[in-house]
Write a protein that holds these residues in place. Sequence first.
Motif, PDB file in Angstrom:
ATOM      1  N   ALA A  17       0.823  -1.210   0.000  1.00  0.00           N
ATOM      2  CA  ALA A  17       0.000   0.000   0.000  1.00  0.00           C
ATOM      3  C   ALA A  17       0.854   1.255   0.000  1.00  0.00           C
ATOM      4  O   ALA A  17       0.460   2.296  -0.540  1.00  0.00           O
ATOM      5  CB  ALA A  17      -0.933  -0.002   1.209  1.00  0.00           C
ATOM      6  N   GLN A  18       2.034   1.178   0.590  1.00  0.00           N
ATOM      7  CA  GLN A  18       2.900   2.348   0.700  1.00  0.00           C
ATOM      8  C   GLN A  18       3.720   2.601  -0.558  1.00  0.00           C
ATOM      9  O   GLN A  18       4.254   3.696  -0.740  1.00  0.00           O
ATOM     10  CB  GLN A  18       3.841   2.179   1.900  1.00  0.00           C
ATOM     11  CG  GLN A  18       3.115   2.186   3.240  1.00  0.00           C
ATOM     12  CD  GLN A  18       4.014   1.801   4.414  1.00  0.00           C
ATOM     13  OE1 GLN A  18       5.103   1.220   4.221  1.00  0.00           O
ATOM     14  NE2 GLN A  18       3.596   2.115   5.619  1.00  0.00           N
ATOM     15  N   VAL A  20       2.876   0.967  -3.987  1.00  0.00           N
ATOM     16  CA  VAL A  20       2.257   0.682  -5.277  1.00  0.00           C
ATOM     17  C   VAL A  20       1.829   1.967  -5.990  1.00  0.00           C
ATOM     18  O   VAL A  20       1.380   2.926  -5.358  1.00  0.00           O
ATOM     19  CB  VAL A  20       1.052  -0.272  -5.093  1.00  0.00           C
ATOM     20  CG1 VAL A  20      -0.125   0.445  -4.414  1.00  0.00           C
ATOM     21  CG2 VAL A  20       0.615  -0.859  -6.424  1.00  0.00           C
ATOM     22  N   LEU A  25      -2.049  -0.975 -10.487  1.00  0.00           N
ATOM     23  CA  LEU A  25      -3.294  -1.564  -9.998  1.00  0.00           C
ATOM     24  C   LEU A  25      -4.337  -1.728 -11.089  1.00  0.00           C
ATOM     25  O   LEU A  25      -5.133  -2.663 -11.063  1.00  0.00           O
ATOM     26  CB  LEU A  25      -3.879  -0.713  -8.867  1.00  0.00           C
ATOM     27  CG  LEU A  25      -3.071  -0.646  -7.566  1.00  0.00           C
ATOM     28  CD1 LEU A  25      -3.722   0.333  -6.602  1.00  0.00           C
ATOM     29  CD2 LEU A  25      -2.948  -2.029  -6.928  1.00  0.00           C
ATOM     30  N   GLY A 111      -4.251   1.663   5.742  1.00  0.00           N
ATOM     31  CA  GLY A 111      -3.721   2.101   4.462  1.00  0.00           C
ATOM     32  C   GLY A 111      -4.814   2.485   3.496  1.00  0.00           C
ATOM     33  O   GLY A 111      -5.986   2.124   3.668  1.00  0.00           O
ATOM     34  N   LEU A 113      -5.232   2.747  -0.837  1.00  0.00           N
ATOM     35  CA  LEU A 113      -4.638   2.548  -2.152  1.00  0.00           C
ATOM     36  C   LEU A 113      -4.945   3.736  -3.061  1.00  0.00           C
ATOM     37  O   LEU A 113      -5.860   4.515  -2.786  1.00  0.00           O
ATOM     38  CB  LEU A 113      -5.189   1.266  -2.781  1.00  0.00           C
ATOM     39  CG  LEU A 113      -4.844  -0.052  -2.083  1.00  0.00           C
ATOM     40  CD1 LEU A 113      -5.475  -1.224  -2.830  1.00  0.00           C
ATOM     41  CD2 LEU A 113      -3.344  -0.249  -1.970  1.00  0.00           C
ATOM     42  N   THR A 126     -11.716   4.851  -4.111  1.00  0.00           N
ATOM     43  CA  THR A 126     -10.559   4.742  -3.226  1.00  0.00           C
ATOM     44  C   THR A 126     -10.687   3.474  -2.396  1.00  0.00           C
ATOM     45  O   THR A 126     -11.596   3.365  -1.566  1.00  0.00           O
ATOM     46  CB  THR A 126     -10.466   5.946  -2.275  1.00  0.00           C
ATOM     47  OG1 THR A 126     -10.349   7.147  -3.037  1.00  0.00           O
ATOM     48  CG2 THR A 126      -9.264   5.816  -1.357  1.00  0.00           C
ATOM     49  N   LEU A 129      -7.919   0.166   3.199  1.00  0.00           N
ATOM     50  CA  LEU A 129      -7.483  -1.101   3.776  1.00  0.00           C
ATOM     51  C   LEU A 129      -7.706  -1.101   5.284  1.00  0.00           C
ATOM     52  O   LEU A 129      -7.290  -0.166   5.985  1.00  0.00           O
ATOM     53  CB  LEU A 129      -6.002  -1.339   3.484  1.00  0.00           C
ATOM     54  CG  LEU A 129      -5.585  -1.310   2.011  1.00  0.00           C
ATOM     55  CD1 LEU A 129      -4.083  -1.511   1.893  1.00  0.00           C
ATOM     56  CD2 LEU A 129      -6.340  -2.365   1.217  1.00  0.00           C
ATOM     57  N   VAL A 191      -8.775  -5.705  -7.762  1.00  0.00           N
ATOM     58  CA  VAL A 191      -8.074  -5.223  -6.575  1.00  0.00           C
ATOM     59  C   VAL A 191      -7.484  -6.398  -5.795  1.00  0.00           C
ATOM     60  O   VAL A 191      -6.321  -6.340  -5.356  1.00  0.00           O
ATOM     61  CB  VAL A 191      -9.023  -4.396  -5.682  1.00  0.00           C
ATOM     62  CG1 VAL A 191      -8.357  -4.069  -4.344  1.00  0.00           C
ATOM     63  CG2 VAL A 191      -9.438  -3.115  -6.392  1.00  0.00           C
ATOM     64  N   ARG A 194      -4.379  -7.777  -7.595  1.00  0.00           N
ATOM     65  CA  ARG A 194      -3.188  -6.940  -7.455  1.00  0.00           C
ATOM     66  C   ARG A 194      -2.628  -6.971  -6.033  1.00  0.00           C
ATOM     67  O   ARG A 194      -1.411  -6.937  -5.829  1.00  0.00           O
ATOM     68  CB  ARG A 194      -3.499  -5.499  -7.875  1.00  0.00           C
ATOM     69  CG  ARG A 194      -3.816  -5.328  -9.357  1.00  0.00           C
ATOM     70  CD  ARG A 194      -2.607  -5.663 -10.250  1.00  0.00           C
ATOM     71  NE  ARG A 194      -2.440  -7.095 -10.472  1.00  0.00           N
ATOM     72  CZ  ARG A 194      -1.321  -7.663 -10.917  1.00  0.00           C
ATOM     73  NH1 ARG A 194      -0.263  -6.915 -11.154  1.00  0.00           N
ATOM     74  NH2 ARG A 194      -1.248  -8.953 -11.110  1.00  0.00           N
ATOM     75  N   LEU A 195      -3.504  -7.038  -5.038  1.00  0.00           N
ATOM     76  CA  LEU A 195      -3.035  -7.139  -3.658  1.00  0.00           C
ATOM     77  C   LEU A 195      -2.281  -8.448  -3.432  1.00  0.00           C
ATOM     78  O   LEU A 195      -1.212  -8.460  -2.803  1.00  0.00           O
ATOM     79  CB  LEU A 195      -4.211  -7.041  -2.687  1.00  0.00           C
ATOM     80  CG  LEU A 195      -4.735  -5.638  -2.377  1.00  0.00           C
ATOM     81  CD1 LEU A 195      -5.974  -5.714  -1.504  1.00  0.00           C
ATOM     82  CD2 LEU A 195      -3.661  -4.788  -1.697  1.00  0.00           C
TER      83      LEU A 195
END
Length: 217
Positions: A17-18, A20, A25, A111, A113, A126, A129, A191, A194-195
Amino acid sequence: MSTEGLPEWLDPVVRAAQTVEPHQLSRFLPPENGGRQSAVLVLFGQGARGPELLLMERAGTLRSHAGQPSFPGGALDPEDGDPEGSGPVRAALREAQEETGLDPAGVQVFGVLPRLYIPVSGFVVTPVLGWWREPSPVGAVDQAETARVFTVPVADLTDPAHRVTARHPLGHTGPAFRVESALVWGFTAGVIDRLLHFAGWEIPWDRTKQVPLDRSA
Protein backbone atom coordinates in the motif's frame (compact mmCIF):
# COMPACT_ATOMS: atom_id res chain seq x y z
CA MET A 1 -4.94 5.56 10.27
CA SER A 2 -2.30 3.42 11.95
CA THR A 3 -0.17 0.32 11.33
CA GLU A 4 0.59 -0.21 15.00
CA GLY A 5 -0.35 -3.60 16.43
CA LEU A 6 -1.19 -5.28 13.12
CA PRO A 7 -0.53 -9.03 12.77
CA GLU A 8 2.78 -9.80 11.06
CA TRP A 9 1.09 -11.49 8.11
CA LEU A 10 -0.31 -8.11 7.08
CA ASP A 11 3.18 -6.57 6.75
CA PRO A 12 3.40 -7.34 3.00
CA VAL A 13 0.05 -5.64 2.41
CA VAL A 14 1.19 -2.58 4.37
CA ARG A 15 4.37 -2.36 2.28
CA ALA A 16 2.42 -2.79 -0.94
CA ALA A 17 0.00 0.00 0.00
CA GLN A 18 2.90 2.35 0.70
CA THR A 19 4.73 1.71 -2.57
CA VAL A 20 2.26 0.68 -5.28
CA GLU A 21 1.60 3.11 -8.13
CA PRO A 22 -1.87 3.67 -9.64
CA HIS A 23 -0.92 2.21 -13.04
CA GLN A 24 0.24 -0.98 -11.29
CA LEU A 25 -3.29 -1.56 -10.00
CA SER A 26 -5.40 -0.84 -13.08
CA ARG A 27 -5.29 0.52 -16.59
CA PHE A 28 -8.39 2.56 -15.73
CA LEU A 29 -7.26 5.67 -13.86
CA PRO A 30 -9.44 8.62 -12.80
CA PRO A 31 -9.96 11.47 -15.27
CA GLU A 32 -8.50 14.84 -14.38
CA ASN A 33 -12.02 16.17 -13.88
CA GLY A 34 -15.33 14.48 -13.17
CA GLY A 35 -16.25 11.10 -11.81
CA ARG A 36 -18.27 10.32 -8.73
CA GLN A 37 -16.06 9.99 -5.66
CA SER A 38 -16.56 6.73 -3.76
CA ALA A 39 -14.73 4.31 -1.48
CA VAL A 40 -14.70 0.62 -0.63
CA LEU A 41 -13.52 -1.16 2.52
CA VAL A 42 -10.98 -3.92 1.89
CA LEU A 43 -11.27 -5.55 5.31
CA PHE A 44 -8.87 -8.27 6.43
CA GLY A 45 -9.76 -10.48 9.38
CA GLN A 46 -8.49 -13.58 11.15
CA GLY A 47 -10.81 -16.53 10.60
CA ALA A 48 -10.85 -20.21 11.46
CA ARG A 49 -8.70 -20.93 8.40
CA GLY A 50 -6.36 -17.98 8.77
CA PRO A 51 -6.46 -14.56 7.07
CA GLU A 52 -9.69 -13.72 5.28
CA LEU A 53 -11.47 -10.91 3.44
CA LEU A 54 -14.99 -9.56 3.95
CA LEU A 55 -17.20 -9.48 0.86
CA MET A 56 -20.87 -9.00 0.10
CA GLU A 57 -23.13 -10.05 -2.75
CA ARG A 58 -25.40 -7.47 -4.31
CA ALA A 59 -29.10 -8.29 -4.60
CA GLY A 60 -30.12 -9.91 -7.87
CA THR A 61 -32.92 -7.36 -8.38
CA LEU A 62 -30.66 -4.30 -8.56
CA ARG A 63 -30.44 -2.40 -11.85
CA SER A 64 -26.63 -2.20 -11.70
CA HIS A 65 -24.18 -5.08 -11.02
CA ALA A 66 -27.00 -7.35 -9.82
CA GLY A 67 -25.78 -10.44 -7.98
CA GLN A 68 -22.14 -9.37 -8.19
CA PRO A 69 -19.84 -9.91 -5.19
CA SER A 70 -18.07 -6.76 -4.05
CA PHE A 71 -16.36 -5.00 -1.18
CA PRO A 72 -18.65 -2.97 1.08
CA GLY A 73 -18.67 0.64 -0.03
CA GLY A 74 -20.32 3.39 -2.00
CA ALA A 75 -20.35 7.06 -2.92
CA LEU A 76 -19.07 9.77 -0.62
CA ASP A 77 -21.70 11.87 1.10
CA PRO A 78 -21.10 15.56 1.91
CA GLU A 79 -20.78 14.72 5.62
CA ASP A 80 -17.89 12.34 4.87
CA GLY A 81 -15.64 15.30 4.19
CA ASP A 82 -12.86 16.09 1.76
CA PRO A 83 -12.37 13.44 -0.97
CA GLU A 84 -8.68 14.46 -1.00
CA GLY A 85 -8.43 13.94 2.76
CA SER A 86 -10.17 11.62 5.19
CA GLY A 87 -13.47 11.55 3.28
CA PRO A 88 -12.89 8.15 1.62
CA VAL A 89 -12.04 6.51 4.97
CA ARG A 90 -15.21 7.85 6.58
CA ALA A 91 -17.29 6.82 3.56
CA ALA A 92 -15.87 3.28 3.47
CA LEU A 93 -16.58 2.70 7.16
CA ARG A 94 -20.02 4.31 6.99
CA GLU A 95 -21.08 2.32 3.94
CA ALA A 96 -19.74 -0.92 5.42
CA GLN A 97 -21.80 -0.34 8.56
CA GLU A 98 -24.92 0.48 6.54
CA GLU A 99 -24.55 -2.56 4.27
CA THR A 100 -23.19 -5.26 6.60
CA GLY A 101 -23.92 -4.02 10.11
CA LEU A 102 -20.28 -4.19 11.20
CA ASP A 103 -19.12 -1.96 14.05
CA PRO A 104 -16.61 0.57 12.65
CA ALA A 105 -15.07 0.91 16.12
CA GLY A 106 -13.59 -2.56 15.66
CA VAL A 107 -11.85 -1.68 12.37
CA GLN A 108 -8.30 -0.35 12.26
CA VAL A 109 -7.63 1.46 8.99
CA PHE A 110 -3.98 0.95 8.05
CA GLY A 111 -3.72 2.10 4.46
CA VAL A 112 -5.34 3.64 1.42
CA LEU A 113 -4.64 2.55 -2.15
CA PRO A 114 -4.48 4.97 -5.10
CA ARG A 115 -7.81 6.03 -6.54
CA LEU A 116 -9.05 3.92 -9.44
CA TYR A 117 -11.76 4.38 -12.05
CA ILE A 118 -14.76 2.30 -13.13
CA PRO A 119 -15.62 3.61 -16.61
CA VAL A 120 -18.98 1.87 -16.91
CA SER A 121 -20.36 3.67 -13.83
CA GLY A 122 -18.13 6.74 -13.70
CA PHE A 123 -17.06 6.04 -10.11
CA VAL A 124 -13.66 7.16 -8.85
CA VAL A 125 -12.97 4.57 -6.16
CA THR A 126 -10.56 4.74 -3.23
CA PRO A 127 -9.84 1.29 -1.73
CA VAL A 128 -9.45 1.67 2.05
CA LEU A 129 -7.48 -1.10 3.78
CA GLY A 130 -8.63 -2.22 7.21
CA TRP A 131 -7.79 -4.78 9.91
CA TRP A 132 -10.81 -6.27 11.68
CA ARG A 133 -9.22 -5.90 15.10
CA GLU A 134 -12.46 -6.59 16.98
CA PRO A 135 -14.89 -8.58 14.78
CA SER A 136 -18.58 -7.86 15.13
CA PRO A 137 -21.63 -9.70 13.77
CA VAL A 138 -22.36 -8.97 10.11
CA GLY A 139 -25.15 -9.75 7.69
CA ALA A 140 -27.28 -8.24 4.94
CA VAL A 141 -28.86 -5.14 6.49
CA ASP A 142 -31.18 -4.46 3.54
CA GLN A 143 -32.13 -7.51 1.47
CA ALA A 144 -33.28 -5.21 -1.32
CA GLU A 145 -29.65 -4.17 -1.82
CA THR A 146 -27.55 -6.99 -0.37
CA ALA A 147 -28.18 -10.70 -0.84
CA ARG A 148 -25.57 -11.87 1.65
CA VAL A 149 -22.37 -10.96 3.49
CA PHE A 150 -19.55 -13.49 3.70
CA THR A 151 -15.84 -13.94 4.35
CA VAL A 152 -13.34 -15.64 2.05
CA PRO A 153 -10.10 -17.21 3.32
CA VAL A 154 -7.05 -15.74 1.61
CA ALA A 155 -5.90 -19.36 1.19
CA ASP A 156 -8.86 -19.92 -1.16
CA LEU A 157 -8.14 -16.74 -3.08
CA THR A 158 -4.53 -17.79 -3.69
CA ASP A 159 -5.43 -21.40 -4.56
CA PRO A 160 -4.85 -21.84 -8.33
CA ALA A 161 -7.85 -24.20 -8.46
CA HIS A 162 -10.12 -21.25 -7.59
CA ARG A 163 -8.65 -18.80 -10.10
CA VAL A 164 -10.05 -18.19 -13.59
CA THR A 165 -10.19 -15.49 -16.24
CA ALA A 166 -13.63 -13.92 -16.69
CA ARG A 167 -14.58 -13.02 -20.27
CA HIS A 168 -17.22 -10.36 -20.85
CA PRO A 169 -19.50 -10.68 -23.92
CA LEU A 170 -17.84 -7.54 -25.31
CA GLY A 171 -14.49 -9.31 -25.24
CA HIS A 172 -12.95 -7.78 -22.12
CA THR A 173 -11.12 -10.19 -19.83
CA GLY A 174 -9.94 -9.97 -16.24
CA PRO A 175 -9.02 -12.06 -13.19
CA ALA A 176 -11.78 -13.82 -11.28
CA PHE A 177 -12.16 -16.13 -8.30
CA ARG A 178 -14.56 -19.04 -7.75
CA VAL A 179 -15.05 -18.95 -3.97
CA GLU A 180 -17.89 -19.41 -1.48
CA SER A 181 -20.38 -20.40 -4.22
CA ALA A 182 -19.72 -17.12 -6.03
CA LEU A 183 -17.75 -15.79 -8.97
CA VAL A 184 -15.84 -12.71 -7.87
CA TRP A 185 -14.90 -10.63 -10.93
CA GLY A 186 -14.66 -7.05 -12.18
CA PHE A 187 -13.27 -4.24 -10.04
CA THR A 188 -13.31 -6.29 -6.83
CA ALA A 189 -11.41 -9.20 -8.35
CA GLY A 190 -8.94 -6.80 -9.93
CA VAL A 191 -8.07 -5.22 -6.57
CA ILE A 192 -7.76 -8.63 -4.90
CA ASP A 193 -5.57 -9.89 -7.75
CA ARG A 194 -3.19 -6.94 -7.46
CA LEU A 195 -3.04 -7.14 -3.66
CA LEU A 196 -2.14 -10.83 -3.81
CA HIS A 197 0.53 -10.07 -6.41
CA PHE A 198 2.21 -7.14 -4.68
CA ALA A 199 1.99 -8.75 -1.25
CA GLY A 200 3.89 -11.73 -2.63
CA TRP A 201 1.04 -14.13 -1.92
CA GLU A 202 0.20 -14.99 -5.53
CA ILE A 203 0.62 -18.59 -6.66
CA PRO A 204 1.02 -19.22 -10.41
CA TRP A 205 -2.33 -20.12 -11.98
CA ASP A 206 -3.72 -21.03 -15.38
CA ARG A 207 -4.80 -17.76 -17.01
CA THR A 208 -6.13 -19.60 -20.05
CA LYS A 209 -8.97 -21.13 -18.00
CA GLN A 210 -11.87 -18.82 -18.90
CA VAL A 211 -15.40 -18.35 -17.58
CA PRO A 212 -17.91 -16.42 -19.74
CA LEU A 213 -20.04 -13.71 -18.16
CA ASP A 214 -23.65 -13.29 -19.24
CA ARG A 215 -24.82 -10.21 -21.13
CA SER A 216 -26.31 -8.61 -18.03
CA ALA A 217 -22.85 -8.30 -16.45
